[in-house]
Design an enzyme around this catalytic site. Structure first.
Site, PDB file in Angstrom:
ATOM      1  N   SER A  16      79.773  20.655  24.836  1.00  0.00           N
ATOM      2  CA  SER A  16      78.702  20.092  24.006  1.00  0.00           C
ATOM      3  C   SER A  16      77.697  21.156  23.535  1.00  0.00           C
ATOM      4  O   SER A  16      77.261  21.097  22.380  1.00  0.00           O
ATOM      5  CB  SER A  16      77.982  18.969  24.755  1.00  0.00           C
ATOM      6  OG  SER A  16      78.869  17.889  24.923  1.00  0.00           O
ATOM      7  N   LYS A  65      77.329   8.683  34.070  1.00  0.00           N
ATOM      8  CA  LYS A  65      77.204   7.724  32.957  1.00  0.00           C
ATOM      9  C   LYS A  65      76.747   6.327  33.410  1.00  0.00           C
ATOM     10  O   LYS A  65      75.975   5.675  32.708  1.00  0.00           O
ATOM     11  CB  LYS A  65      78.530   7.619  32.188  1.00  0.00           C
ATOM     12  CG  LYS A  65      78.870   8.892  31.409  1.00  0.00           C
ATOM     13  CD  LYS A  65      80.124   8.698  30.581  1.00  0.00           C
ATOM     14  CE  LYS A  65      80.540   9.992  29.900  1.00  0.00           C
ATOM     15  NZ  LYS A  65      81.688   9.828  29.008  1.00  0.00           N
ATOM     16  N   ASP A 101      80.804   7.168  22.738  1.00  0.00           N
ATOM     17  CA  ASP A 101      82.255   7.416  22.837  1.00  0.00           C
ATOM     18  C   ASP A 101      83.024   6.434  21.960  1.00  0.00           C
ATOM     19  O   ASP A 101      84.073   6.764  21.410  1.00  0.00           O
ATOM     20  CB  ASP A 101      82.728   7.267  24.292  1.00  0.00           C
ATOM     21  CG  ASP A 101      82.319   8.458  25.147  1.00  0.00           C
ATOM     22  OD1 ASP A 101      82.098   9.545  24.579  1.00  0.00           O
ATOM     23  OD2 ASP A 101      82.219   8.299  26.379  1.00  0.00           O
TER      24      ASP A 101
END
Ligand code: ATR
Length: 281
Positions: A16, A65, A101
């Site tokens: 990222s 997450k 996502d």
């Protein structure tokens, strides 16, 4: 200076920073995007201190997450759907979470197959039932498909996924691992969401002999870029969709929120990440 981050544990392999660093430079923005390694025991404290640390927001990766979902004050519908958050931002002092996502996978599929692909592709087969499978399935459920079948090594996990994501008219079902080759023969879109095929892991042993020549085979694994499954599909002349696009496209909404510019997934960005993947091997 606007500051953003990716938080994970471990996080050193995250690509990222390369993606956001490219966009910052490309748009001539003064900003930063850093890797932050936070162990699970410190994650709640980390979330609570984001504003004080001067961050506009950031990305969340494994294993945080679900904890990020639990820790935010505002959630998008997509985050609610998956009960997992991969993108954080602060809005009027409130910490928000999204799951990009879903958008990442669908944007890549649309870009690869062209708009209107749902006219030909009626049945999808999703292999795996982890977090990535949930994002892929939630995305597919936004389209008018006839059926989405999920097959996982541990079938109870697939049944749980169906129970969690099922909604009226969504035609989501699970089947046993022994049905893999039959289900592949009935699908026009096959997506591997397991870690099989990833560098250092065994390949997904999927018999493609019953698959029609119109079938599209997608993999969310992107190291290597051409997984054994994609190589086998290409050798049979099938269309393939690799896993890198999902990573690139999922980054777009976060960048737009933190830095105020909607970036593009260009061939140049893709080449940069491909070179990094190939250089690391
Ligand atoms: P992610 O969040 O990236 O999807 P995950 O939640 O750990 O990761 O899910 C990994 C998926 O890969 C699961 O569907 C897992 O199957 P199980 O539910 O049976 O564990 C699947 N997987 C991992 N190794 C596998 C293997 N050797 N054979 C088949 N499936 C495998």
């Amino acid at each position: 200076m606007t500051r953003a981050f990716v938080v994970g544990h471990p996080v050193k392999h995250s690509r990222s920073p390369l993606i956001h660093g490219y966009w910052l430079k490309h748009h001539g923005l003064v900003g930063s995007y850093e890797r932050i390694d936070v162990p699970p025991s410190d994650f709640e404290k980390f979330l609570g201190s984001l504003g004080q640390q001067g961050f506009a927001g950031g990305n969340v990766t494994i294993p945080h997450k679900e904890a990020a979902y639990a820790g935010v004050a505002g959630r998008t519908k997509r985050a609610e759907r998956l009960k997992a958050v991969n993108t954080l931002w602060i809005e009027n002092g409130v910490l928000w979470g999204d799951n990009t996502d879903i958008i990442g996978f669908m944007a890549h599929l649309d870009q690869s197959l062209g708009a209107g692909w749902e006219r030909e592709i009626r049945n999808a087969l999703v292999i795996g039932a982890g977090g990535a499978a949930r994002a892929v399935i939630a995305g597919l459920q936004e389209r008018p498909l006839d059926q989405v079948t999920v097959i996982n090594r541990t079938q109870p996990n697939a049944c749980q996924l169906v129970q969690d994501l099922e909604r009226p008219g969504s035609r989501l079902r699970s089947a046993g691992w022994d049905r893999l080759s039959t289900a592949a023969g009935q699908a026009q879109l096959i997506i591997n969401t397991t870690s099989l095929g990833m560098a250092g892991h065994p390949a997904l042993d999927l018999d493609l002999s019953r698959v029609s020549s119109e079938t599209v085979v997608a993999d969310i694994v992107y190291v290597p870029l051409k997984t054994p499954l994609l190589a086998a599909a290409a050798a049979r002349g099938l269309r393939t969709v690799d896993g890198l696009g999902m990573l690139l496209h999922q980054a777009v909404p976060g960048f737009a929120r933190w830095f105020g510019v909607t970036p593009e997934v260009t061939a140049e960005l893709r080449s940069l990440i491909v070179a990094d993947i190939e250089g690391a091997r």
